[in-house]
Design an enzyme around this catalytic site. Structure first.
Site, short mmCIF file in Angstrom:
data_model
loop_
_atom_site.label_atom_id
_atom_site.label_comp_id
_atom_site.label_asym_id
_atom_site.label_seq_id
_atom_site.Cartn_x
_atom_site.Cartn_y
_atom_site.Cartn_z
CG ASP A 418 -1.82 1.17 1.33
OD1 ASP A 418 -2.72 1.26 0.48
OD2 ASP A 418 -1.64 2.00 2.23
CD GLU A 471 -2.56 2.48 -3.29
OE1 GLU A 471 -3.65 3.08 -3.40
OE2 GLU A 471 -1.91 2.47 -2.23
#
Length: 741
Positions: A418, A471
């Site tokens: 993330d 990401e």
């Protein structure tokens, strides 16, 4: 009541040392407690505050047990006894509610090896899940738990928990200077007990009780204690899956991911305060996702986190599964069942930041240990969270060991990392001069770059064939390139640019789409610069953005047609696929993490139709080599029509290794296009494999009666062409069958 004091052997203990022991701030408890040589005998010293009596049981050379009372030499609970040199002993402690027999925690020598300490200090220990935290083990044939925590600047550290009634003075720990680790073996305790660490800072001030950063289990929030985990290995039955994983994870394999927030996927009885357990999810979620034909399920963070509203993206227990859904063993059973059903499991994993809860990692030992000291580096302005100092060996090793634990101990098939963009830039979300340049004066975070490369290299070495997905929302070069070639080493990168451009396009009234043709075309200019996953993630259906369906223009069936066309466009576009739960139901409402999906939509033609379409898209994605084998290669895609702005029509070919093309035609307006000619590379019958306007999907049923025969008329650079009927807001897939009249 504490017995009166008696003459003692405290001549080797200063008043200051005694005071620190009695106040729970002793830095070197083993210098005071346990066995100490006293001529031809040994003095045994124990600290048992609140005990009413302490007795010592020793063994003679012939194996006979002898019991003697220990003398209380300090009113606060310090006891002594003299025994023959090297005699074995145990303690018998009288509490207010009964007697306890146990070994003396301070009779054991150092536990962690010099090699372990060295690797930890270097940030190279890859199995911290077995070294640190609370490890159920046996020492000298005595069962118990070994605790180990990193707190190099603490003045003192003690273990507190259910086993000592949370008394901060009972179990001070030994400090291992080489690595800044505190350790203690407590005999006679086992799995299930709650615990934390009590510390004093460098200045002697008492810190809040901290949960264990290396804990393997934790309490259900809002409770915050760590839990001693059951060490019994899980009996995996997924050997066949593991053997096939390398093949399933090649670039040429189909990859279609269902992103899921397990708490709000379905609620027991529709009650927003309840969640399904891993066992219940095993019986419901797994068959549902497998039936839809996805290859993988991606779970939003399941690591222990204090605030449900963060959806797991502010974790504190990077080694502990969230307890709300069940035990670590139940999570392992869920993953095992996924593999048995042919589903891979990807976890969202967050090394970019952590919350500042007092029981967590913030100022852990009274200093900025895990985070940067300077707020310009250590405070994340977007989320008001703290940023890991990945330039520090121990922090880097902590994070990498967490990643490897999930991949190896839990058989996870991949991690989606993330907020990578926030790690790569020192000025990320920092206006003006509110950031610290790197050593060369630039904005690149060189320490984070080094960490990500080391992370991906470690995964390739210790968890081969696992997927590492970034990401990353910027144009940072080489995210999915090999580290030896200067890249970051990820296997895939989320294509955030494609997501934003295409959602912007389909969100416009079709009458204006002709002016935004480049929103569709632009993504193909860089589609093969990295290995991409096309994401329609949870971030696009929350915080007022609405659901995918609600973002489609028009009324009634037009919206559903638009979403069907968009999903079919996505599945035909180069790149692996990911959608967030609920899109397959044509859900009107924006995602509500405190509710559940709109399951009632399966009782409508629109919901059933979208559900069927997603299933068929996944089936064709797997069955047609052209739709997945060259997802990351330029030779898998050829434009046919990219300039029909007037009609908002796009067409291209996808190719697989057998060189059999699939023709994809998108009509992005609510106006049917009849007698639309498209050039094709070979003559014969082109079968219609998919038409999003089919009745089965909730469409109007317009189409081409199953396919089209070519005509020897040149078009778009090909000698042959098909004349097609393009239904309104539709996508059609056609493939040559080899039949020629």
């Amino acid at each position: 009541m504490t017995p009166p004091t008696a003459p003692s052997d405290l001549s080797d203990i200063t008043q200051g040392q005694l005071e620190k022991l009695l106040t729970g701030s002793c830095r070197d408890p083993f210098s005071l407690l346990g066995r100490h040589k006293a001529g031809r005998s040994d003095v045994i010293r124990v600290f048992m505050p609140d005990a009413r009596e302490v007795r010592l049981v020793r063994w003679t050379r012939t194996g006979i047990q002898r019991e003697q009372a220990m003398r209380c030499v300090a009113q606060a609970g310090l006891y002594e006894a003299r025994i023959p040199a090297n005699a074995l002993y145990k303690l018998r402690i009288g509490w207010a509610d009964g007697w306890e027999e146990c070994a003396d925690p301070y009779s054991f020598g150092p536990l962690l090896s010099a090699h372990d300490l060295h690797l930890f200090a270097e940030g190279k220990h890859r199995d911290l899940a077995s070294m640190m935290g609370a490890q159920v083990t046996t020492v000298d044939d005595i069962p118990g738990v070994r605790f180990a925590v990193w707190a190099p600047n603490a003045g003192s550290v003690s273990v507190v928990g259910d086993f000592n009634l949370w008394n901060t003075r009972r179990h001070p720990m030994r400090f291992r200077h080489d690595a800044g680790i505190w350790e203690l073996f407590i005999p006679g305790i086992g799995p299930g007990s709650r615990y934390k660490y009590d510390m004093t800072g460098p200045d002697g001030s008492r810190l809040p009780l901290h949960a264990d950063p290396f804990a393997l289990a934790s309490e259900v929030p809002p409770a915050t204690a760590s839990v001693i985990a059951d060490p019994t290995p899980f009996k995996w039955t997924d050997q066949h899956w593991i053997e096939q994983r390398a093949r399933r994870h090649t670039e040429s394999a189909p990859l279609s991911i269902y992103e899921c927030h397990v708490g709000s996927w379905r609620r027991p009885g529709g009650d927003g305060t309840q969640v399904l357990t891993w066992d219940e999810l095993k019986d419901t979620l797994i068959p549902y996702v497998a039936d839809l034909g996805f290859t993988h399920i991606e779970l939003m963070p399941v690591m222990s986190h204090p605030f449900d509203g963060s959806w797991g993206y502010q974790p504190l227990g990077l080694f502990a599964p969230m307890a709300r859904q069940g035990s670590p063993r139940q999570l392992a059973s869920f993953i095992d069942a996924c593999h048995q059903a042919g589903l891979g499991v990807i976890l969202d994993w967050v090394p970019a930041h952590f919350p500042s809860d007092l029981h967590g990692l913030a100022c852990f030992d009274g200093t900025c240990l895990f985070e940067h000291m300077d707020p310009k580096e250590g405070l994340h302005p977007d989320w008001d969270t703290l940023i890991y100092n990945v330039g520090r060996n121990e922090v880097r090793g902590f994070l990498i060991a967490s990643a490897l634990m999930w991949l190896n101990r839990y058989h996870i098939d991949g991690l989606r990392v993330d907020a990578v963009a926030s790690m790569l830039y020192r000025d990320y979300s920092r206006p003006g001069d509110d950031w610290v340049p790197n050593q060369y004066g630039g904005r690149e975070n060189l320490e984070a770059v080094g960490f990500l490369r080391e992370l991906n290299d470690a995964v390739k070495t210790y968890a081969p064939h696992s997927l590492m997905i970034a990401e990353e929302s910027t144009a940072w070069p080489g995210v999915t390139h090999k580290t030896q070639n200067g890249g970051l080493g990820f296997d895939y990168k989320w294509n955030m640019g494609w997501m934003h451009d295409t959602l912007s396009y389909v969100g416009r009234d079709p009458i204006w789409r002709r002016y935004h043709h480049d929103n569709i075309l632009f993504g193909l200019h860089y589609a093969f610069s990295e290995k991409f996953i096309l994401p329609l993630s949870h971030d696009e259906v929350v915080h007022g953005k609405g659901s995918l369906l609600s973002r489609m223009p028009g009324e009634g069936g037009t919206r559903y047609a638009g979403l069907r066309a968009y999903l079919a466009f996505m599945w035909a576009h180069p790149g692996k696929k990911l959608i967030f739960m609920g899109a397959e139901l044509a859900q009107w409402e924006e995602w509500n993490p405190h509710g559940e999906l709109a399951w009632r939509m399966l009782d409508t033609q629109w919901g059933r139709g979208m559900h069927t379409l997603v299933r068929d898209l996944n089936r064709l994605h797997r069955e047609l080599p052209a739709m997945h084998q060259r997802d990351t290669r330029l030779d898998g895609f050829i434009w046919v029509i990219g300039n029909d702005t007037e009609n908002s029509v796009f067409a291209w070919f996808r190719y697989g290794d057998d060189d059999t093309p699939v023709l994809v035609i998108c009509n992005m307006t609510p106006v049917a296009r009849s007698d639309y000619r498209v050039g094709v590379p070979q003559d014969g019958w082109w079968a219609e494999y998919l038409n999003t306007d089919a009745h089965d999907y909730g469409g109007g049923g317009e189409g081409n009666a199953g396919g089209c025969m070519t005509q020897p008329i040149s078009s778009h650079g090909y000698d042959q062409s098909c004349v097609l009927h393009l239904p309104p807001l539709s996508v059609i897939y056609l493939k040559p069958t080899g039949y020629k009249p």
